[in-house]
Motif scaffolding. Structure first.
Motif, PDB file in Angstrom:
ATOM      1  N   GLY A 236     -10.275   4.753 -31.229  1.00  0.00           N
ATOM      2  CA  GLY A 236      -9.953   3.465 -31.835  1.00  0.00           C
ATOM      3  C   GLY A 236     -11.162   2.563 -31.918  1.00  0.00           C
ATOM      4  O   GLY A 236     -12.038   2.609 -31.052  1.00  0.00           O
ATOM      5  N   CYS A 237     -11.203   1.740 -32.976  1.00  0.00           N
ATOM      6  CA  CYS A 237     -12.274   0.755 -33.159  1.00  0.00           C
ATOM      7  C   CYS A 237     -11.649  -0.527 -33.681  1.00  0.00           C
ATOM      8  O   CYS A 237     -10.709  -0.486 -34.471  1.00  0.00           O
ATOM      9  CB  CYS A 237     -13.271   1.184 -34.228  1.00  0.00           C
ATOM     10  SG  CYS A 237     -14.097   2.721 -33.909  1.00  0.00           S
ATOM     11  N   GLY A 238     -12.198  -1.649 -33.262  1.00  0.00           N
ATOM     12  CA  GLY A 238     -11.771  -2.930 -33.812  1.00  0.00           C
ATOM     13  C   GLY A 238     -12.868  -3.956 -33.659  1.00  0.00           C
ATOM     14  O   GLY A 238     -13.656  -3.873 -32.710  1.00  0.00           O
ATOM     15  N   GLN A 239     -12.917  -4.902 -34.590  1.00  0.00           N
ATOM     16  CA  GLN A 239     -13.955  -5.934 -34.553  1.00  0.00           C
ATOM     17  C   GLN A 239     -13.355  -7.288 -34.902  1.00  0.00           C
ATOM     18  O   GLN A 239     -12.371  -7.363 -35.614  1.00  0.00           O
ATOM     19  CB  GLN A 239     -15.077  -5.642 -35.577  1.00  0.00           C
ATOM     20  CG  GLN A 239     -15.807  -4.335 -35.380  1.00  0.00           C
ATOM     21  CD  GLN A 239     -15.112  -3.164 -36.052  1.00  0.00           C
ATOM     22  OE1 GLN A 239     -14.226  -3.359 -36.868  1.00  0.00           O
ATOM     23  NE2 GLN A 239     -15.481  -1.961 -35.688  1.00  0.00           N
ATOM     24  N   SER A 240     -14.022  -8.320 -34.423  1.00  0.00           N
ATOM     25  CA  SER A 240     -13.632  -9.675 -34.809  1.00  0.00           C
ATOM     26  C   SER A 240     -14.792 -10.627 -34.584  1.00  0.00           C
ATOM     27  O   SER A 240     -15.447 -10.575 -33.544  1.00  0.00           O
ATOM     28  CB  SER A 240     -12.433 -10.126 -33.971  1.00  0.00           C
ATOM     29  OG  SER A 240     -12.144 -11.477 -34.230  1.00  0.00           O
ATOM     30  N   THR A 241     -15.038 -11.478 -35.563  1.00  0.00           N
ATOM     31  CA  THR A 241     -16.034 -12.543 -35.362  1.00  0.00           C
ATOM     32  C   THR A 241     -15.346 -13.879 -35.582  1.00  0.00           C
ATOM     33  O   THR A 241     -14.690 -14.087 -36.595  1.00  0.00           O
ATOM     34  CB  THR A 241     -17.222 -12.437 -36.335  1.00  0.00           C
ATOM     35  OG1 THR A 241     -16.716 -12.395 -37.665  1.00  0.00           O
ATOM     36  CG2 THR A 241     -18.034 -11.205 -36.069  1.00  0.00           C
ATOM     37  N   THR A 242     -15.488 -14.760 -34.596  1.00  0.00           N
ATOM     38  CA  THR A 242     -14.796 -16.041 -34.666  1.00  0.00           C
ATOM     39  C   THR A 242     -15.740 -17.206 -34.977  1.00  0.00           C
ATOM     40  O   THR A 242     -15.294 -18.267 -35.384  1.00  0.00           O
ATOM     41  CB  THR A 242     -14.068 -16.330 -33.338  1.00  0.00           C
ATOM     42  OG1 THR A 242     -14.940 -16.022 -32.253  1.00  0.00           O
ATOM     43  CG2 THR A 242     -12.809 -15.482 -33.223  1.00  0.00           C
ATOM     44  N   THR A 253     -11.222 -20.590 -24.759  1.00  0.00           N
ATOM     45  CA  THR A 253     -10.616 -19.687 -23.784  1.00  0.00           C
ATOM     46  C   THR A 253     -10.033 -18.422 -24.411  1.00  0.00           C
ATOM     47  O   THR A 253      -9.480 -17.583 -23.709  1.00  0.00           O
ATOM     48  CB  THR A 253      -9.488 -20.389 -22.988  1.00  0.00           C
ATOM     49  OG1 THR A 253      -8.432 -20.729 -23.902  1.00  0.00           O
ATOM     50  CG2 THR A 253      -9.990 -21.637 -22.300  1.00  0.00           C
ATOM     51  N   VAL A 254     -10.134 -18.296 -25.725  1.00  0.00           N
ATOM     52  CA  VAL A 254      -9.605 -17.099 -26.407  1.00  0.00           C
ATOM     53  C   VAL A 254     -10.708 -16.510 -27.285  1.00  0.00           C
ATOM     54  O   VAL A 254     -11.200 -17.174 -28.184  1.00  0.00           O
ATOM     55  CB  VAL A 254      -8.374 -17.432 -27.277  1.00  0.00           C
ATOM     56  CG1 VAL A 254      -7.828 -16.154 -27.920  1.00  0.00           C
ATOM     57  CG2 VAL A 254      -7.289 -18.108 -26.443  1.00  0.00           C
ATOM     58  N   THR A 255     -11.086 -15.261 -27.012  1.00  0.00           N
ATOM     59  CA  THR A 255     -12.177 -14.650 -27.770  1.00  0.00           C
ATOM     60  C   THR A 255     -11.641 -13.706 -28.848  1.00  0.00           C
ATOM     61  O   THR A 255     -10.458 -13.351 -28.859  1.00  0.00           O
ATOM     62  CB  THR A 255     -13.103 -13.828 -26.852  1.00  0.00           C
ATOM     63  OG1 THR A 255     -12.426 -12.610 -26.501  1.00  0.00           O
ATOM     64  CG2 THR A 255     -13.480 -14.603 -25.593  1.00  0.00           C
ATOM     65  N   GLY A 256     -12.539 -13.285 -29.701  1.00  0.00           N
ATOM     66  CA  GLY A 256     -12.203 -12.303 -30.734  1.00  0.00           C
ATOM     67  C   GLY A 256     -11.808 -10.952 -30.166  1.00  0.00           C
ATOM     68  O   GLY A 256     -11.340 -10.070 -30.911  1.00  0.00           O
ATOM     69  N   ALA A 257     -11.975 -10.778 -28.852  1.00  0.00           N
ATOM     70  CA  ALA A 257     -11.544  -9.522 -28.220  1.00  0.00           C
ATOM     71  C   ALA A 257     -10.050  -9.307 -28.394  1.00  0.00           C
ATOM     72  O   ALA A 257      -9.569  -8.175 -28.400  1.00  0.00           O
ATOM     73  CB  ALA A 257     -11.898  -9.525 -26.730  1.00  0.00           C
ATOM     74  N   LEU A 258      -9.322 -10.405 -28.559  1.00  0.00           N
ATOM     75  CA  LEU A 258      -7.869 -10.320 -28.769  1.00  0.00           C
ATOM     76  C   LEU A 258      -7.573  -9.512 -30.038  1.00  0.00           C
ATOM     77  O   LEU A 258      -6.761  -8.577 -30.018  1.00  0.00           O
ATOM     78  CB  LEU A 258      -7.309 -11.738 -28.885  1.00  0.00           C
ATOM     79  CG  LEU A 258      -5.800 -11.892 -28.983  1.00  0.00           C
ATOM     80  CD1 LEU A 258      -5.115 -11.444 -27.706  1.00  0.00           C
ATOM     81  CD2 LEU A 258      -5.439 -13.345 -29.277  1.00  0.00           C
ATOM     82  N   ILE A 259      -8.251  -9.866 -31.127  1.00  0.00           N
ATOM     83  CA  ILE A 259      -8.022  -9.193 -32.413  1.00  0.00           C
ATOM     84  C   ILE A 259      -8.698  -7.823 -32.426  1.00  0.00           C
ATOM     85  O   ILE A 259      -8.116  -6.826 -32.873  1.00  0.00           O
ATOM     86  CB  ILE A 259      -8.550 -10.083 -33.565  1.00  0.00           C
ATOM     87  CG1 ILE A 259      -7.635 -11.303 -33.717  1.00  0.00           C
ATOM     88  CG2 ILE A 259      -8.646  -9.299 -34.875  1.00  0.00           C
ATOM     89  CD1 ILE A 259      -8.169 -12.363 -34.655  1.00  0.00           C
ATOM     90  N   LEU A 292     -10.749  -9.225 -19.985  1.00  0.00           N
ATOM     91  CA  LEU A 292      -9.589  -8.595 -19.339  1.00  0.00           C
ATOM     92  C   LEU A 292      -8.298  -9.229 -19.846  1.00  0.00           C
ATOM     93  O   LEU A 292      -7.303  -8.546 -20.084  1.00  0.00           O
ATOM     94  CB  LEU A 292      -9.689  -8.723 -17.814  1.00  0.00           C
ATOM     95  CG  LEU A 292     -10.710  -7.790 -17.140  1.00  0.00           C
ATOM     96  CD1 LEU A 292     -10.910  -8.185 -15.674  1.00  0.00           C
ATOM     97  CD2 LEU A 292     -10.284  -6.325 -17.247  1.00  0.00           C
ATOM     98  N   GLU A 293      -8.326 -10.539 -20.049  1.00  0.00           N
ATOM     99  CA  GLU A 293      -7.151 -11.241 -20.589  1.00  0.00           C
ATOM    100  C   GLU A 293      -6.909 -10.843 -22.046  1.00  0.00           C
ATOM    101  O   GLU A 293      -5.801 -10.437 -22.422  1.00  0.00           O
ATOM    102  CB  GLU A 293      -7.360 -12.757 -20.515  1.00  0.00           C
ATOM    103  CG  GLU A 293      -7.399 -13.304 -19.099  1.00  0.00           C
ATOM    104  CD  GLU A 293      -7.817 -14.765 -19.017  1.00  0.00           C
ATOM    105  OE1 GLU A 293      -7.700 -15.344 -17.916  1.00  0.00           O
ATOM    106  OE2 GLU A 293      -8.270 -15.343 -20.034  1.00  0.00           O
ATOM    107  N   ASP A 294      -7.954 -10.993 -22.860  1.00  0.00           N
ATOM    108  CA  ASP A 294      -7.779 -10.797 -24.306  1.00  0.00           C
ATOM    109  C   ASP A 294      -7.482  -9.337 -24.655  1.00  0.00           C
ATOM    110  O   ASP A 294      -6.850  -9.060 -25.676  1.00  0.00           O
ATOM    111  CB  ASP A 294      -9.016 -11.296 -25.067  1.00  0.00           C
ATOM    112  CG  ASP A 294      -9.158 -12.809 -24.973  1.00  0.00           C
ATOM    113  OD1 ASP A 294      -8.137 -13.480 -24.767  1.00  0.00           O
ATOM    114  OD2 ASP A 294     -10.290 -13.318 -25.092  1.00  0.00           O
ATOM    115  N   LEU A 295      -7.929  -8.406 -23.811  1.00  0.00           N
ATOM    116  CA  LEU A 295      -7.667  -6.986 -24.067  1.00  0.00           C
ATOM    117  C   LEU A 295      -6.369  -6.522 -23.400  1.00  0.00           C
ATOM    118  O   LEU A 295      -6.052  -5.338 -23.386  1.00  0.00           O
ATOM    119  CB  LEU A 295      -8.851  -6.130 -23.594  1.00  0.00           C
ATOM    120  CG  LEU A 295     -10.163  -6.368 -24.383  1.00  0.00           C
ATOM    121  CD1 LEU A 295     -11.350  -5.721 -23.682  1.00  0.00           C
ATOM    122  CD2 LEU A 295     -10.052  -5.855 -25.816  1.00  0.00           C
TER     123      LEU A 295
END
Lengths: 385, 53
Positions: A236-242, A253-259, A292-295
């Motif tokens: 799996g791969c995923g990316q996000s730039t905020t 407190t919320v990073t692009g790691a969520l998406i 750890l939160e966002d993932l």
């Protein structure tokens, strides 16, 4: 999202570090990249002449992939130089996977090198002027991450002790890794009483300033079967730039790691509960908590409690940053490639005293800029396919 | 260094003056003013605490 990519269609088959820490005088970034390439090819049994895709990113050369191709004496038809900070190499894996699927290349090498410690931090990464930030003289990147940490503390009650627990866990892992820069034990109190860099961070909450480089080799799942070592399949791969600058981050407190994470889990058909080892870009102690939160390893706001009591240290409940991370193993400006190297070694069972048992699925999460570009790569063994 | 959310709906990086850095609190009300540095540097926005807050 990466809907065009097929789960498990490509694999990382060779990995290697270059010299790390403080390298010999006058070694260039290309010397380090080439060391990595040679060693990574030897690791999988492929030759330089097999390489038809070449990727690199560095802060010390504008046209690094050309410099590297020239140094290696090769003329690969497919080149990639996406540079989005430390997560560039996680982006490269997705791009290499796509290029391989399209037949643009079959053996892609992704390389990195930095002589940051030798030439000095200012020389290695030139700061750009931003009229909305530069007048206030933020000490970047530390100030940016410190703003995120302060906000997390304010909003969720996260403490400096909890941040320090991240640094202590990283150090405990580093003590099991002969290649790690830091060799001495560290305590919570040792973190808290170190030199303050940018509140709430002391120097022990901040990543190392080292030299270093390396390379990985990516090829098709089919070709991977006949190579020297067990393949680490890209599941799996995923990316996000905020944002690019911290003053434009939508929520501190919320990073692009969520998406990025969601996309990677979706492609991999896996969730956080399936992951055996987690390699997170820990430029600062708050990173590990945020990611750890966002993932999805814990709920938003609970990262501080989650990392406490040795949970992410050796013998804890979740193996995180098993090489010692950017905090204690090595951090040469852009650390993203090393996450992938360690993830692959864990899947192969090559990690000696720091080896995670029954390791079938590994997650590597890269971070670039100031929490700006986030990219997740989920890797698995043959059994996880 | 601070990030200031303005009532008008945008966020700025800036500095909070007239108060020791360790006294600055997240959520504290502050008011805009123009800082005029010496020399050639252009003026820029800074903030100071609002007394009633």
């Amino acid at each position: 999202m990466m809907e065009g990519l097929k789960r498990g269609s490509a694999a990382i088959v060779g990995v290697a570090e270059s010299d790390l820490g403080q390298v010999a005088d006058d070694l260039s970034i290309f010397d380090l990249m080439a060391q990595g390439v040679k060693r990574a090819l030897d690791d999988c049994g492929l030759k330089l002449k097999d390489v038809d895709g070449l990727f690199s990113a560095t802060t010390q050369s504008r046209l690094s992939v050309l410099g590297l191709a020239e140094y290696l004496g090769i003329n690969p038809p497919f080149l990639g130089s996406t540079i989005v900070g430390g997560s560039s190499f996680e982006y490269h894996v997705a791009h290499a996977m796509g290029a391989i699927a399209l037949g643009l290349c079959n053996v892609a090498v992704i390389a990195y090198g930095s002589t940051q410690r030798s030439v000095g931090r200012k020389q290695a990464s030139v700061r750009e002027v931003n009229p909305y930030e530069t007048p206030f003289r933020p000490f970047l990147p530390s100030s940016a991450y410190a703003l995120a940490a302060s906000r997390h503390m304010h909003q969720f009650g996260t403490t400096r002790e909890q941040l320090a627990a991240v640094a202590v866990a990283a150090r405990d892992w580093a003590l099991l890794n002969p290649a790690a820069w830091e060799k001495k034990p560290l305590t919570i109190d040792g973190v808290l009483t170190s030199r303050m860099v940018s509140y709430p961070f002391t120097v022990r909450d901040c990543c190392l300033v080292t030299d270093g480089g390396g390379a990985i080799v990516v090829t098709s799942a089919e070709r991977a079967k006949s190579l020297k070592k067990p393949a680490a399949y890209v599941l799996g791969c995923g990316q996000s730039t905020t944002h690019a600058n911290i003053s434009s981050m939508p929520d501190l407190t919320v990073t692009g790691a969520l998406i990025a994470g969601k996309a990677a889990y979706q492609m991999a058909k896996l969730g956080p509960q399936d992951v055996n080892v987690v390699e997170l870009y820990d430029a600062f102690t708050i990173n590990t908590i945020l990611f750890l939160e966002d993932l999805g390893f814990c709920k938003k706001g609970e990262g501080g409690a989650f990392v406490s009591g040795g949970r992410i240290a050796p013998k804890g409940g979740l193996a995180v940053n098993t090489n010692g991370g950017g905090l204690s193993y090595c951090h040469p400006v852009m650390y993203g490639l090393f996450l992938l190297i360690e993830a692959v070694r864990q899947l192969r069972g090559e990690c000696g005293p720091r080896q995670v048992k029954d390791c079938e699925v590994a997650l590597a999460h890269g971070n670039g800029g100031v929490l700006s570009s986030q990219a997740t790569v989920i890797l698995g063994t043959q059994a996880a396919l | 260094v601070a990030l200031v959310d303005c009532d008008e709906g945008f966020r700025l990086m800036s500095r909070v003056e007239d108060i020791a850095p360790e006294q600055v609190r997240i959520g504290q009300r502050v008011r805009f003013r123009v800082h005029r540095p010496d020399g050639d540097e252009a003026p820029y926005p800074v903030f100071a605490p609002v007394e009633s807050a």
